[in-house]
Design a protein around this motif. Structure first.
Motif, short mmCIF file in Angstrom:
data_model
loop_
_atom_site.label_atom_id
_atom_site.label_comp_id
_atom_site.label_asym_id
_atom_site.label_seq_id
_atom_site.Cartn_x
_atom_site.Cartn_y
_atom_site.Cartn_z
N ASP A 19 9.51 9.16 -7.59
CA ASP A 19 9.52 7.71 -7.47
C ASP A 19 10.90 7.17 -7.82
OD1 ASP A 19 6.78 7.62 -6.88
OD2 ASP A 19 6.26 7.61 -9.01
N GLN A 115 6.88 3.01 0.60
CA GLN A 115 7.08 2.03 -0.47
C GLN A 115 5.73 1.67 -1.03
OE1 GLN A 115 9.43 -1.41 0.46
NE2 GLN A 115 9.23 -2.24 -1.60
N ARG A 116 5.61 1.73 -2.35
CA ARG A 116 4.35 1.41 -3.01
C ARG A 116 4.25 -0.09 -3.25
NH1 ARG A 116 4.45 5.68 -7.76
NH2 ARG A 116 3.00 4.17 -8.61
N GLY A 117 3.05 -0.57 -3.53
CA GLY A 117 2.80 -1.99 -3.76
C GLY A 117 3.59 -2.56 -4.92
N ASN A 118 3.94 -1.71 -5.90
CA ASN A 118 4.67 -2.18 -7.07
C ASN A 118 6.19 -2.21 -6.83
OD1 ASN A 118 5.32 0.53 -7.09
ND2 ASN A 118 4.36 0.96 -9.06
N HIS A 121 9.67 3.20 -4.54
CA HIS A 121 9.73 4.02 -3.33
C HIS A 121 9.40 5.46 -3.73
CE1 HIS A 121 11.72 0.96 -0.81
NE2 HIS A 121 12.17 0.54 -1.98
N THR A 122 8.56 6.10 -2.95
CA THR A 122 8.16 7.47 -3.23
C THR A 122 8.60 8.37 -2.09
OG1 THR A 122 6.24 6.76 -4.52
CG2 THR A 122 6.19 9.01 -3.67
#
Length: 130
Positions: A19, A115-118, A121-122
């Motif tokens: 992440d 891209q995660r909701g928070n 970036h993963t």
């Protein structure tokens, strides 16, 4: 930055996920040996094949030079999954973060990102089990 590993035997792969606070560029390829960025010192990483992940621009430390990882894997970490044997953070140097994976054998892999909701970036790598 965070590093997570997991075994997914029902799906036939082991996974490494990282992440980041922004999406870095990356390169993933097999290498014959693992060395530390900067010094070039060889790392004895358990495994029979070595997959090198390099991210740029990225860093795993803050402005004071302290690691942003809870438990920075600067020494090899054994996980003992069927394919993923170990991993090590072999570089956090001049805007590059390097993570080497010790594998049971040289198998196929796939790299994906999202891209995660928070806002994080993963980038994850799924390594096929032999």
């Amino acid at each position: 930055m965070a590093i997570r590993v997991g075994a997914h035997p029902a799906n036939g792969f082991d996974r490494v996920a990282l992440d980041f606070r922004g999406m870095p560029g990356y390169r993933v390829r097999y290498e014959n040996t693992v060395t530390r960025d900067g010094s070039g010192q060889r790392v004895r990483l358990p495994g029979n094949a070595y997959l090198q992940l390099v991210f740029n621009p990225a860093q795993a430390h803050n402005e004071q030079g302290e690691s942003t990882l809870t438990s920075p894997p600067v020494n090899p970490v054994r996980v003992g999954y069927d394919e993923l044997v170990s991993y090590v953070l072999n570089g956090d140097y001049e805007g590059y973060v390097s993570l080497a994976l010790g594998l049971a054998e040289r198998n196929g892999f796939v790299v994906r990102q999202f891209q995660r909701g928070n806002g994080l970036h993963t980038v994850y790598v799924d390594i096929a089990r032999g």
